[in-house]
Enzyme design. Structure first.
Site, PDB file in Angstrom:
ATOM      1  CE  LYS A  74     -52.347 -38.726 -17.851  1.00 31.01           C
ATOM      2  NZ  LYS A  74     -52.356 -38.915 -16.459  1.00 31.01           N
ATOM      3  CB  CYS A  95     -47.782 -74.182  -7.329  1.00 29.82           C
ATOM      4  SG  CYS A  95     -46.942 -75.679  -6.778  1.00 29.82           S
ATOM      5  CB  CYS A 134     -47.116 -76.543 -10.413  1.00 27.52           C
ATOM      6  SG  CYS A 134     -45.593 -75.587 -10.285  1.00 27.52           S
ATOM      7  CD  GLU A 136     -45.212 -25.808 -18.789  1.00 26.23           C
ATOM      8  OE1 GLU A 136     -45.022 -24.629 -19.117  1.00 26.23           O
ATOM      9  OE2 GLU A 136     -45.151 -26.209 -17.616  1.00 26.23           O
ATOM     10  CE1 TYR A 158     -44.587 -28.596 -12.103  1.00 22.26           C
ATOM     11  CE2 TYR A 158     -43.326 -30.248 -13.314  1.00 22.26           C
ATOM     12  CZ  TYR A 158     -44.165 -29.905 -12.264  1.00 22.26           C
ATOM     13  OH  TYR A 158     -44.586 -30.860 -11.401  1.00 22.26           O
ATOM     14  CG  ASP A 160     -45.476 -40.375 -15.806  1.00 21.36           C
ATOM     15  OD1 ASP A 160     -45.993 -40.059 -14.724  1.00 21.36           O
ATOM     16  OD2 ASP A 160     -45.672 -41.462 -16.370  1.00 21.36           O
ATOM     17  CE  LYS A 199     -50.109 -34.426 -16.139  1.00 19.19           C
ATOM     18  NZ  LYS A 199     -49.400 -35.280 -15.232  1.00 19.19           N
TER      19      LYS A 199
HETATM   20  S1  IVH Z   1     -47.944 -27.355 -13.262  1.00 22.63           S
HETATM   21  C1  IVH Z   1     -50.897 -25.550 -10.371  1.00 22.63           C
HETATM   22  N1  IVH Z   1     -46.491 -28.305 -15.204  1.00 22.63           N
HETATM   23  O1  IVH Z   1     -48.582 -33.070 -13.103  1.00 22.63           O
HETATM   24  C2  IVH Z   1     -50.178 -26.302 -11.424  1.00 22.63           C
HETATM   25  N2  IVH Z   1     -47.311 -29.844 -13.589  1.00 22.63           N
HETATM   26  O2  IVH Z   1     -51.549 -33.445 -12.460  1.00 22.63           O
HETATM   27  C3  IVH Z   1     -49.042 -27.047 -10.901  1.00 22.63           C
HETATM   28  N3  IVH Z   1     -46.576 -32.149 -13.947  1.00 22.63           N
HETATM   29  O3  IVH Z   1     -48.633 -32.536  -9.646  1.00 22.63           O
HETATM   30  C4  IVH Z   1     -48.505 -28.074 -11.785  1.00 22.63           C
HETATM   31  N4  IVH Z   1     -45.381 -31.761 -15.746  1.00 22.63           N
HETATM   32  O4  IVH Z   1     -46.445 -33.310 -10.705  1.00 22.63           O
HETATM   33  C5  IVH Z   1     -47.189 -28.599 -14.098  1.00 22.63           C
HETATM   34  N5  IVH Z   1     -45.140 -28.985 -16.969  1.00 22.63           N
HETATM   35  C6  IVH Z   1     -45.836 -29.273 -15.868  1.00 22.63           C
HETATM   36  C7  IVH Z   1     -45.911 -30.588 -15.359  1.00 22.63           C
HETATM   37  C8  IVH Z   1     -46.681 -30.829 -14.215  1.00 22.63           C
HETATM   38  C9  IVH Z   1     -45.781 -32.679 -14.890  1.00 22.63           C
HETATM   39  C10 IVH Z   1     -47.207 -32.928 -12.863  1.00 22.63           C
HETATM   40  C11 IVH Z   1     -47.097 -32.338 -11.492  1.00 22.63           C
HETATM   41  C12 IVH Z   1     -48.500 -32.167 -11.000  1.00 22.63           C
HETATM   42  C13 IVH Z   1     -49.264 -33.066 -11.888  1.00 22.63           C
HETATM   43  C14 IVH Z   1     -50.651 -32.513 -12.059  1.00 22.63           C
END
Ligand code: IVH
Length: 689
Positions: A333, A445, A427, A111, A224, A115, A113
């Site tokens: 990442k 400056c 400057c 899925e 998520y 940000d 990630k």
């Molecule tokens: S699962 C125990 N799923 O990434 C697992 N985290 O570095 C709980 N994040 O603190 C997190 N997308 O803020 C999960 N699809 C995703 C995510 C996700 C972003 C963030 C989340 C977490 C950080 C972990």
């Protein structure tokens, strides 16, 4: 229909329209019709305050009341994820899972990630009851009032959709790119500092003290991670015998799989990740990663990688977690995007403090969805390290930051006769020779009283909210007054007349009167904010308070020796020297004298003097847990008023921990290990009594 029934029906209908609009992106009525219904509900709620409900759709607008956040312990710690940056590490993860599961069949859910910042939501009987930030993973901030304003987070789940009576769901709060860009454009117009990326903007917004502001900033959320306690039950009303007799049936609720759990949550009304996929093989995982590496650029929100999770919750438990992160999940990442383009010129910007920022001007190039032609070069050291020549082909990168940076040079393309970039010596705004303070990367400056951006910056700081709070003035008016020669320093503000402010424009009389009145009213601003407002370098809000309380008047502060300044807890060499430098400058003394003549508060008021003691002088105090008698902010203020210092984390230097209920276990352990005393609320109040 009774008023209550009408209110309930309207709430339900509006919740559904919100869901259609913000979660599904498929509105079924016009904005106008929606507003009409909302007004109808608002009117009914106004007439019947007895039916008030914080989860009503009318409550999405937030409030302008200041709130301070209660700290709440997480029921289950909020772990983070281990990061990987290449294919090899992803394969390693897959192999570790395979061997950990000893040959058992397994699925991996891939899925996005997201940000942003993580949030944990609690629902009881279908209603949102609490929203807590990650905090330190063990205790977070209760930001429920702010989260209620986020339209894609359901306040009330869909009736009969089968949700368990009580559960937690976690996800990410984000600021969509469009909101982010609009917000920064607005801030740029007001010459306010820009947010570097949507994550910072979302985080700054969610921690805002005013939920009204949160509502205006248009945040979004994707969920998520579903946590349903063991033995949970659910009510089922649709179909079956239950409907015939009107009594809902109770069923036990089971959630055995991550993917399927989230699919159910989607039915209850949550917005969950769009691109989730169940994968069996490592090749499927790799295909998913390479597809989304490009496709993510079309998503409305920022993503910085892919998360891989073992689907079966039983298998997750079997694999377990380390102290920091689960063994059943990993984050991959994405690499920052990088392009090569020609460097045409280096220009220099002068900031409000006189700091010089070098900027690379380049041939426009498409990078991470936007056209880039300028990039920050940060400071002279970075320019030297890059060994830059005008005409060089340079690599520009855009990571999580909105401002791209130059990260390297393709020296193979360098031609003869090109000119090396040398940092300027004077400057660009006022011609003064630049200086560089020891241990600092930036050039400055030093002509703070004669360099236009610095003069204007100083005045803008003086009028800003946390300083003198003269809110009828803004950067544009300051610029206008400066251009018209009306003001050269902050003391000039108090000489302005209505006629001068209005200039030739007779229509401006009313606003000019407001401006002049607001300036005059600032004579009531307390002394400690005056110390902050005059803009002594390195003296922020907190230091200004410390100085004001220690010296009690501007005269005493002005006479202070270096030793006396260093004696103030929290004031080090750099600050002390900066204060000395400020008061050694005749121009500053002249400004202070003219401010005093205008009636500005130059000492602590009687009440403030009476209110302060030295009972906690020299003590560093950590506040932890949940309190009964006063809020954390109130305790913080008490500590400061009594000469103590509130610090964030426990160290050997901590005098004691002011502990309420549910003090975080990590903090408790640390305090015990270091032998730091724990003082309970009542004991603390006794100390001050
Ligand atoms: S699962 C125990 N799923 O990434 C697992 N985290 O570095 C709980 N994040 O603190 C997190 N997308 O803020 C999960 N699809 C995703 C995510 C996700 C972003 C963030 C989340 C977490 C950080 C972990």
């Amino acid at each position: 229909m009774s008023a209550k029934e009408l209110i309930d029906a309207l709430r339900k209908e509006l919740h559904q329209h919100n869901y259609n609009y913000y979660v599904l992106n498929q509105p079924t009525i016009s904005d106008y019709e929606f507003d009409q219904k909302m007004h109808e509900l608002e009117n009914l709620e106004r007439e019947h305050p007895e039916y008030a409900d914080p989860n009503s759709p009318t409550q999405r607008v937030g409030s302008d009341l200041n709130q301070s956040f209660k700290q709440v312990p997480h029921k289950y710690p909020m772990l983070s994820l281990a990061n990987t940056y290449n294919e090899g590490e992803v394969r390693d993860f897959y192999e570790r899972v395979r061997s950990g599961l000893e040959g058992e069949d397994f699925d991996i859910v891939a899925e996005m990630k997201y940000d942003g910042l993580s949030i944990s939501l609690t629902y009881v009987d279908g209603k949102l009851t609490q929203a807590v930030t990650r905090g330190d993973g063990v205790v977070g901030d209760d930001v429920t009032a702010n989260v209620r304003t986020i339209r894609s987070i359901p306040l009330q789940l869909k009736d009969g959709s089968g949700y368990p009576h009580e559960f937690e769901i976690r996800g990410e709060i984000l600021m969509p790119w469009t909101s982010f860009e609009a917000l920064n454009a607005e801030r740029e117009a007001k010459e306010e500092p820009l947010f570097a990326n949507p994550r910072n903007a979302a985080s700054g917004t969610l921690k805002s003290q005013k939920s009204e502001l949160v509502a205006a900033r248009k945040l979004d959320a994707y969920l998520y991670y579903l946590i349903v306690p063991e033995g949970a039950t659910t009510q089922v009303t649709s179909g079956g015998m239950a409907d015939l007799f009107g009594a809902p049936e109770e069923q036990s609720f089971t959630n055995d799989y991550h993917y399927e759990g989230l699919m159910q949550a989607k039915q209850w009304g949550f917005k969950i990740s769009e691109g989730m996929k169940k994968c069996k093989t490592i090749d499927e995982i790799m295909d998913f990663i390479s597809y989304w590496d490009t496709a993510r650029k079309n998503l409305p929100v920022a993503t910085d990688g892919i998360v891989l999770k073992v689907n079966s919750l039983r298998q997750q438990r079997h694999l377990g977690s380390t102290a920091k992160s689960p063994r059943w999940a990993i984050a991959y990442k994405f690499k920052a995007e990088r392009e090569c383009t020609r460097l045409n010129e280096v220009t220099y910007q002068v900031g409000r403090t006189g700091a010089i920022t070098p900027v690379a001007n380049m041939d426009p190039v498409q990078l991470a969805g936007t056209m880039v032609k300028r990039a920050s070069l940060h400071n002279a050291d970075i320019i030297n390290e890059l060994d830059l020549y005008i005409g060089d082909m340079v690599y520009v990168e855009k990571g999580g930051e909105i401002i791209p940076k130059v990260v390297g040079v393709d020296k193979s393309q360098r031609k003869q006769g090109m000119q090396k970039v040398e940092f300027i010596t004077h400057c660009p705004e006022c011609g003064a020779p630049l200086v560089r303070f020891e241990g600092e990367a930036a050039h400055y400056c030093p002509n703070d009283s004669g360099c236009p951006p610095q003069i204007k910056g100083c005045i803008e700081h003086y009028i800003s909210r946390k300083a003198m709070n003269i809110d009828s003035l803004g950067p544009e008016t300051v610029d206008d007054f400066y251009q018209r020669g009306l003001i050269h320093d902050v003391a000039d503000l108090y000489q302005l007349t209505i006629a001068q402010v209005a200039g030739y424009n007779k229509n401006r009389e009313k606003s000019s009167t407001n401006i002049v009145n607001a300036i005059r009213n600032s004579v009531n601003v307390p002394f400690e904010r005056v110390v902050f407002a005059i803009g002594i370098r390195f003296v922020g809000e907190t230091t200004a308070k410390l100085l004001a309380r220690k010296f009690k008047s501007m005269d005493a502060l002005r006479q202070a020796t270096l030793e006396q300044l260093l004696d103030v807890d929290g004031v080090g060499q750099v600050i002390a020297e900066s204060v000395m430098r400020y008061f050694a400058d005749a121009k500053n003394l002249d400004i202070i004298d003219r401010l005093a003549a205008a009636g500005i508060q130059m000492q602590l008021s009687e009440e403030e003097l009476a209110d302060h003691t030295d009972k906690l002088a020299g003590q560093s105090i950590v506040i932890s847990g949940v309190f009964e008698h006063y809020s954390r902010d109130e305790y913080k203020a008490m500590i400061e008023k009594n000469g103590g210092k509130n610090v964030g984390s426990i160290s050997a230097k901590t005098s004691f921990v002011l502990a309420g209920d549910n003090m975080g276990p990590a903090k408790l352990e640390k305090a015990q290990k270091l032998g730091v005393k724990i003082v309970k609320e009542d004991e603390f109040l006794q100390m001050l009594a």
